[in-house]
Design a protein around this motif. Structure first.
Motif: not given
Length: 107
Positions: A63-64, A67-68, A94, A97-98, A101-102
């Motif tokens: 999913l991430p 999206a990215i 985005a 979200l990035c 996640v990072t």
């Protein structure tokens, strides 16, 4: 910066973990079940394929990444395709979200 992170781990996290383990061992009492239990072990059912570790990792990263990558596709299309990019709110989501996640991967 990695030395600072390592120092924080050694000086803060490690002592607190040891102290918590010692305190938990000293305070713990014998387990008393809140309901009636039997001594006979039950059969544990097989785990479905989608509950395995490999499938969870693949589905959690899909999913991430999608999206990215879709957002990057729109940005690159607007740069090299001479189209107007109008989805700045979605671009900000985005980016968030990035960043999340990072930060989860780094920690």
């Amino acid at each position: 910066t990695i030395v600072i992170v390592l120092a924080l781990f050694v000086l803060v996290n490690l002592p607190l973990t040891v102290l918590g383990g010692v305190a938990g061992r000293n305070i713990a009492s014998t387990f008393k079940a809140p309901c009636r239990t039997t001594k006979m072990p039950r059969q544990i059912p097989e785990v479905p394929f989608y509950r395995s570790g490999v499938a969870q990792v693949m589905l959690a990263g899909f999913l991430p990444f999608s999206a990215i990558s879709i957002e990057l596709h729109y940005i690159f299309a607007s740069i090299w395709g001479h189209k107007v990019y109008t989805l700045f709110g979605i671009l900000f989501l985005a980016f968030v979200l990035c960043s999340v996640v990072t930060s989860f991967i780094v920690i």
